[in-house]
Each structure stands twice: as C-alpha cells, then as structure tokens.
Design a protein around this motif. Sequence first.
Motif, mmCIF file in Angstrom:
data_model
loop_
_atom_site.group_PDB
_atom_site.id
_atom_site.type_symbol
_atom_site.label_atom_id
_atom_site.label_comp_id
_atom_site.label_asym_id
_atom_site.label_seq_id
_atom_site.Cartn_x
_atom_site.Cartn_y
_atom_site.Cartn_z
ATOM 1 N N SER A 11 0.437 -10.479 10.606
ATOM 2 C CA SER A 11 -0.909 -9.914 10.557
ATOM 3 C C SER A 11 -1.949 -10.931 11.015
ATOM 4 O O SER A 11 -1.884 -12.101 10.629
ATOM 5 N N ASP A 14 -5.894 -13.068 8.062
ATOM 6 C CA ASP A 14 -5.520 -14.087 7.082
ATOM 7 C C ASP A 14 -6.574 -14.131 5.978
ATOM 8 O O ASP A 14 -7.600 -13.446 6.027
ATOM 9 N N ALA A 15 -6.312 -14.943 4.964
ATOM 10 C CA ALA A 15 -7.209 -14.990 3.813
ATOM 11 C C ALA A 15 -8.592 -15.500 4.192
ATOM 12 O O ALA A 15 -9.602 -15.062 3.626
ATOM 13 N N THR A 17 -10.151 -15.004 7.007
ATOM 14 C CA THR A 17 -10.865 -13.896 7.642
ATOM 15 C C THR A 17 -11.404 -12.937 6.598
ATOM 16 O O THR A 17 -12.553 -12.490 6.663
ATOM 17 N N TYR A 436 -5.557 -7.001 4.262
ATOM 18 C CA TYR A 436 -4.710 -8.198 4.193
ATOM 19 C C TYR A 436 -3.300 -7.823 3.730
ATOM 20 O O TYR A 436 -2.301 -8.363 4.226
ATOM 21 N N ARG A 440 0.454 -6.229 6.293
ATOM 22 C CA ARG A 440 1.707 -6.967 6.117
ATOM 23 C C ARG A 440 2.824 -6.076 5.598
ATOM 24 O O ARG A 440 3.947 -6.531 5.418
ATOM 25 N N GLU A 626 -4.367 -15.772 -1.281
ATOM 26 C CA GLU A 626 -3.049 -16.289 -0.903
ATOM 27 C C GLU A 626 -2.125 -16.385 -2.112
ATOM 28 O O GLU A 626 -0.920 -16.113 -1.996
ATOM 29 N N GLY A 642 3.332 -17.780 6.894
ATOM 30 C CA GLY A 642 2.204 -18.692 6.816
ATOM 31 C C GLY A 642 1.424 -18.662 5.527
ATOM 32 O O GLY A 642 0.224 -18.985 5.524
ATOM 33 N N VAL A 643 2.039 -18.271 4.428
ATOM 34 C CA VAL A 643 1.330 -18.195 3.148
ATOM 35 C C VAL A 643 1.874 -19.274 2.211
ATOM 36 O O VAL A 643 3.083 -19.332 1.964
#
Length: 650
Positions: A11, A14-15, A17, A436, A440, A626, A642-643
Amino acid sequence: MQTLPYGAWPSPIDAATAAAHDGNPEFVGFVGDEVWWTEPRPAEGGRRTLVRRRADGTEESLLPAPWNVRSRVIEYGGQPWAGTVTDGEPLVVFVNFADQRLYRYRPDGEPHPLTPVSPVGGGLRWAEPLPRPELGEVWCVLEEFTGDGPCDVRRVLAAVPLDGSAAQDRDAVRELTDGRHRFVTGPRLSPDGRRAAWLAWDHPRMPWDGTELVTAEVGADGTLRGARTVAGGPEESVAQADWCADGRLLYASDRTGWWNLYREGELLCGREEEFGGPLWQLGHRWFAPLDNGLIAVVHGRGPAVLGVLDPETGEVVDVAGPWTEFAPTLAVHGERVVGVGASPRSAYEVVELDARTGHARVIGAEHDDAVAPAYYPEPQIRTFTGPDGREVHAHIYPPHHPDCVAPGDELPPYVVRAHGGPTSRAPLVLDLEIAYFTSRGIGVAEVDYGGSTGYGREYRDRLREQWGVVDVEDCAAVARALADEGTADRDRLAVRGGSAGGWTAAASLTTTDVYACGTIKYPVLDLTGWGSGETHDFESRYLETLIGPLAEVPARYAERSPARHADRLTVPFLLLQGLDDVICPPAQCERFLARLSDRQVPHAYLAFEGEGHGFRRAETLVRALEAELSLYAQVFGLNPRGVPTLELTT
C-alpha cells in the motif's frame, strides 16, 4: 492483478501519510467579506492555526508557531476565535491554547493579550468570543477555576475590554450573568442588538439530555436584564439558538424525539431526521439564518448534509456536489453560506454555497489526493440486527486494492471500530487511517451502536444505564453478522476505539469471546474512579445517565469496569495513552495493567508525553498506527511490508 494473502497487499498509504492528513478545518466565520477558519498542523506539534481567505481568493496561514488557536473550555473546547472589521481592517480575537488567554489581533501586527493569567487551578478560560467594538468589548463564555480540583469551577457570560485593560486585572472583566447555571453557551444577539439568547444546563444533565434556552434584554449600557427560560428543560435538549433577520427566535429542539427547527415555538420542518446534534464543543452550529428569511441547515438521518430550508413551506433543498457529510460549523454573510464538507472520496474541505443560485464550490483546505484514489475504501451503509431485534447502524469498509486480490478460499480479517462520545457517531468521510488498513487487506467496520446520535432520541437513549452492555452487544452483533455471512474471518476479528470507544473495546475484550485482539486508546477503564473525581467537570456526572447514580448502584460501577475484570482478558491487546490527558487520566491505564501483572497476556502499553485526550502530533499518530497494524499482523498471521514490529510483553 496479484493474488496475495490479506494483510500482505502493498500500500502507498503509510502511517506518515495518514498522520499528515489527520484533523480537519473547523470553526468557519466571516470577517467582513472574508472567510476565516482554523486548521490543524500535525507536523507542528498538532497546533491549530488561523487561515484567512481574502475577498480576491488568495489564502494565507496566520499566527505562526507557537501560536495555537484552541480553547480548553469544558476541556473539549469551543469556538476559539471571532472577527469583525473596524477602521477598514480585520480585528480578530482568539484563544491561545498554551496560556488560555484571549488575544486581540490584526493581521499586520502582533497579538496583544486581553485577559490575565490566574494561578488558581485550571485558570481562566474563554470560548465563543463575540466582538462588540461599539462597546469596546468582546463578549464570551468565561470558565473560571476557583480551586485546584477539576470541579472547582464556575461559568458565566462575560465582557472583556478590547483595550487590554483586563490583561493584568481580573476585576476589569465584566460579568454578564450571575453563575446560576453550571454550563452556558455564548450569547447570540438579535439583529437590533436589544436581545440576547444562550443555552444553559446543570449537573447531572449533559447537553443532549436537557438544556434551557434563555433570553434577556440587552440594556443600552451593555447589561443583560430579565433573563428567562423560553424553551427546553430537563428532558428537552435545545442544541442551538439564533435569531432570524426579522428578530424572531430560532432554535433546534428534540421535543418530538428528533432535533427539529422551531421559530418562536412553531415547528418549521417536522421530519424524522436531525437538524442539531450533541454539543461536545461550544459554538457548534447546525443552522444559520440568512437575511432573506431562508435558513442554511446541516441535517440528516445518520450522515448530515448541507441544505437550505424555506421556513414558510418546510422545503429543504440540499447542496449539489460530492459532499455526503458536513460538520456542525456554519457561517453566513448575505446569501453566502460557508461550511465544512467531506465524502468517502475526499477529506473535509471549506465549502461555500451561493444560496441564490444553489452553486457550491470548495474555497479552502481543498482535498488533495495523497495517493491514487483507487486505493481508497468503498464504504457500505448497512443496518444489522442486534439483540431483541433492535437495529444497529454501521459503515462497512471491505478490503480494497486496485491491483490485489486474496486467494479465493481466504476470508479477510476485520477491525470493529467503536466511536468515542459515546454520544456521537462515525462520520461517512474519507479517513486515511481506515484506508491504511483496507488497502492492505484488512476490513474495517464502524459501528453506530445504540446511544449514537443521528438517529433520533430513542436510539440515543438506548445507552441510558446500559453503557458497557448495549454498545458491547451492538459491536459484537455486527462482528458476528459479518462472520456469519462470510464477509469476515470469524477467527480474525479485532475491536478498537478511543475515549468512550476505548471503554467499549476494553469492555468487549473482558466480557465477550468475539475478538482475537484489540486496541484501546485513551480509555475509561475504572468507573468508580472516573465517577468520583478522576475526570473533568463537564463529564463528572455523565455516568449517572450512562450507568446510574454511584451512591445507588455502586456494584454496577464495579461490575461494568474492565479494570475490575482484567483477569477475564485472555487475548493480546495494545493500550495507547496520552500522559497529559485530564479526561481519561493515565492512572486508569496503570491500575488496569497492575491487575494484569501476574497474568501471561501479551500486550503493549505506549504512553506519549505532550499528548492529551486525542492524539495530535504527527510522530504520535505514526507510532500509534504502526503499532496497531503490527498487533493485528502478529495475532492474525499477516505479513505487512515495512512496518516496525511491536514488542508484546506478558
């Protein structure tokens, strides 16, 4: 099109954004021909600035950091600014969050304080300013602490000198009312300036339970005389009052079971929908009378839209445009109407309507797609059946990605979101926090459980003495229904919420077996503590309606409290808390965790310095979002990219 498991879809949201787009414009108003409003700055410590849109269409952000235009009256705040034009230039008064002083401001100069700082308790606080340059004053709500306790407080209408003579002298502030009521809203003046109207109420009522509409004569010397109640009462909530151009009094009352509009006691538009709402902030406006006799209204059943009401025919013509939800803030000038609208495809924007032509356009805070709209969720408005056959309203956001699907035999995980309040509802708008998750491959269900607003007083009153029961049952009913119909994976359901929603999440985890995990944000956890001095004055008696009087049903307070039943919690959870929260203080979280100390329940507790009730700083929003995703990934067996991994302790 890729086939990937739910939770593993890549996605672009991201956090960071999502955090950058947190918050929305508020408290619109006219200063002469210009439109002004407040706007959030998450990257600047979560402060709110003042934005000016000149008559030529140019826009500028005023009052740079560290100025923060935000009031703390009743802790949730209220209208923090107002303006007028004097000597051909804007004159604005505003509340600065850090010291809660009222300031006078001209855009070509520096702010000058108008009110003093008090060393007593929470000090002096102000809201709903109304400049009256002809008197050399600004009228507003004054909240004054008389001691160190959260309930050592009084509220009156007051007049503050515009010349700054009260900046160091509390005695220079002129009180307009006698303090007989615990709570008051700011005064609204009739067109001829000879009458004032405001709302008042007292403990243990909340404003959606019952308020009084008070009017008074305004003397030539600027005093209020002969105050009397003309509408409302213990079982009738008047949500807002104002004056028509011809001097007749206009107000929204729920005496029929719905907040409808009345003019001098005459019902103007009797519909089973709301033309008002819960007064969580002083200065909310759901209607605004125009000079031509028409009335701009924010109304609806569930989602609220902007329209124009003809009071003579009862006809409402709604604005044409993409906006499906308008916030309770309106301003009018001539035939111009300004509000704040949003939709499932756009965040809140400042919208101007020409009431003569019906044309509407965005004039400020224009939505800018941070990512391709193809990644936005596509909500479904649904009604489910709860216990005893009662209706439960919800917005369902299925997983959605333009380039990914899941294997055909896999059902998606879902997060059930309980809104705060609890006397509130979930707006039908674009929320990048929801996107978010949905982008995903994680579905989201927002539940307007019994007690929510937007569906009439009977629906709202379902929560009376049933908090921790009806809200929990309704959320569980939606979760089970989604699983039963094959929309959601029964083994991968989570619950989350903040404030009162945090209470519902915690109560759900300790009283049901529906959820595999949960996220609890700045919650109420211990009713006995919260109902006996641990919260602020505005909600200090709220539990008498939601639970019952503490002296009469103390066992109910203990039985309903998640903190008393931490031993029942068996699934992983994430607890998020602001250390400066005076509404739901950290002590509640600490007691809850202490009762878990000898149990092997995986969990994480993240406490944030500088955050109060509701997170505003970008770095906090990123960390919290996150962490929430990482919790679901670990419990549901997901593999988001990427988390950072949230460390769970036992």
